[in-house]
Design an enzyme around this catalytic site. Sequence first.
Site, short mmCIF file in Angstrom:
data_model
loop_
_atom_site.label_atom_id
_atom_site.label_comp_id
_atom_site.label_asym_id
_atom_site.label_seq_id
_atom_site.Cartn_x
_atom_site.Cartn_y
_atom_site.Cartn_z
N ASP A 212 0.83 -1.20 0.00
CA ASP A 212 0.00 0.00 0.00
C ASP A 212 0.87 1.26 0.00
O ASP A 212 1.88 1.32 0.71
CB ASP A 212 -0.87 -0.03 1.27
CG ASP A 212 -1.94 1.04 1.28
OD1 ASP A 212 -2.77 1.03 0.36
OD2 ASP A 212 -1.95 1.87 2.21
N GLU A 272 1.79 -0.42 -4.96
CA GLU A 272 0.83 0.59 -5.38
C GLU A 272 1.59 1.91 -5.45
O GLU A 272 1.75 2.61 -4.46
CB GLU A 272 -0.33 0.70 -4.37
CG GLU A 272 -1.41 1.65 -4.83
CD GLU A 272 -2.13 2.37 -3.71
OE1 GLU A 272 -3.25 2.85 -3.95
OE2 GLU A 272 -1.60 2.48 -2.59
O1 TEU Z 1 -4.50 4.09 -1.62
C1 TEU Z 1 -3.52 5.06 -1.71
C2 TEU Z 1 -4.11 6.32 -2.17
O2 TEU Z 1 -5.25 6.60 -1.94
C3 TEU Z 1 -3.21 7.23 -2.82
O3 TEU Z 1 -2.21 6.56 -3.45
C4 TEU Z 1 -3.95 8.10 -3.75
O4 TEU Z 1 -4.83 7.37 -4.57
C5 TEU Z 1 -3.02 8.82 -4.66
O5 TEU Z 1 -1.93 9.25 -3.95
C6 TEU Z 1 -3.72 9.96 -5.32
O6 TEU Z 1 -3.88 11.00 -4.44
C7 TEU Z 1 -4.28 3.09 -0.70
C8 TEU Z 1 -5.46 2.16 -0.64
O7 TEU Z 1 -5.63 1.56 -1.89
C9 TEU Z 1 -6.65 2.93 -0.19
O8 TEU Z 1 -7.80 2.15 -0.17
C10 TEU Z 1 -6.35 3.46 1.20
O9 TEU Z 1 -7.40 4.26 1.63
C11 TEU Z 1 -5.06 4.26 1.23
O10 TEU Z 1 -4.00 3.58 0.58
C12 TEU Z 1 -4.61 4.49 2.65
O11 TEU Z 1 -4.10 3.32 3.20
#
Ligand code: TEU
Length: 529
Positions: A212, A272
């Site tokens: 994550d 991610e």
């Molecule tokens: O998502 C990460 C996230 O929300 C960010 O990467 C964002 O999308 C990006 O920086 C654009 O602003 C992950 C999970 O997939 C999400 O469900 C969680 O809420 C989040 O991390 C926090 O753990």
Amino acid sequence: MPAPARAFRTTGPDWWRDAVFYQVYIRSFADGNGDGVGDLAGIRARLPHLVELGVDAIWITPFYPSPMHDHGYDVADPRDVEPVFGDLAEFDALLAEAHDAGLRVTVDLVPNHSSHAHEWFTAALAAGPGSPERARYLFRDGQGPDGAEPPNNWPSVFGGPAWSRVPDGQWYLHLFAPEQPDLDFTNPEVLADLEETMRFWLDRGVDGFRIDVAHGMAKPEGLPDMLPMEDTGLLDDHGPGDHRFDQDGVHEVHRRIRRVIDAYPDRMAVGEVWVSDDDRLAQYLRPDELQLAFNFKLLTAEWDAAALRTAIEHSLATVEGTPAPACWVLSNHDRPRHVTRYGDGNEGTRRARAAALLQLALPGVAYLYNGDELGMPDVDLPDEALQDPIWERSGHTERGRDACRIPVPWSGTEPPYGFSSSPGTWLPMPEGWGPLTAEAQAADDGSMLSLYRRALGLRTTSPALRGDAVEWLPAPEGCLAFRRPGGLVCLVNLSPAAVPLPEGEVLLASGDVAGGTLAADTAVWLRAG
Ligand code: TEU
């Protein structure tokens, strides 16, 4: 009925190189105990669906103890199971059954932050400023006369400032919700604890991790102000003016993660990484860092030939010169589902069918999000049903991500469609989804589910889909066409009119190809004659 015993499709350290992963958003996949929330028992019961679908592996979103302020991405104990989802014995049983059925299991690792209910954070609040307990997080004094202003101008991804104040006057950093305090990765204890968590799950037998916010973790020295969000203009881009993400120091964390993974045979990690610059993203894929990084360019591209071609070209350029294959994503639990992005209704579904053939024709790894194979759309929920912290944090201006997290419909003609034995599902399921259920679609040769099953079958059996290169072919205006070394030609018609079908044997089409033409919003796989 348990899934029949089956060997893994591919073995060895690179088993994931052309794998299809299936994202299980655990709350919404299948409810085994009737409380309206999906769980590990539910996944176990639905393994046969995944085997028949033909995926190689699953990624299960966080199922660790959590007060659920961000539905599990606020982890209070990364080495246990949240009772709502089951227990460790249930997890071990799921892992064993999945392995017996030939499915690999990967789990979510949430390193960037913990829950505020984690024992470390409780200790940090109790211990006070300057203590070693506070040094695991990013506590700072505020600015202004009484330190009443946050230490810098960083916004939280979920809205509002990225800082919250505690009673003794200090502030702590949270890039996400206040209930998700960021950890300080310059503190050796923090990295050591992450390694312990990884070993805990690797020792149990998991095949890998989805990491994550893999572009988080490192924060710049002195936590300087960033370019104000409205001036970056790019919500997801996190360019050089955004100091919250993609700091050079994050790569050392990835090297440490990789060392743990390499100590176990045949394990992997996908990050991610919301970094759109090809070269910056490629840095995460160096030989001693992540094996895979999601490429979100398909997920953010419009239904437009030029936009999709650009997305594909950039994704391929990113991995060129790295050991990694490309890693394609159309939807996930954070973004509107592609049926909806592409226009919803019949149009959205038609395009989603074509997009599935596009995604699955590309070389490398594909991630499906639960419900992609059913063509699930987003669902507009009434205000009172919304659960995502974004709704509250944005002062009710952003509805958040609940619309793409509706429970999966399995069978029957009424909510909860076999998802749960309870009508009170954690997010309400709409009327009229009878035709969308897995049961209904399994019986329909023309359904989205049947299309996915065929496509995944061909991906594994047809030599036409072999080889990594993508050779772009001349195509009519508004169309995309490319060839794989094995001989597959994929043609996607994004123009408003039908186009002539090229020569060759049709392996699979997302719509009608009788009559020698390919209709608008339709894709075809051919073996060149
Ligand atoms: O998502 C990460 C996230 O929300 C960010 O990467 C964002 O999308 C990006 O920086 C654009 O602003 C992950 C999970 O997939 C999400 O469900 C969680 O809420 C989040 O991390 C926090 O753990």
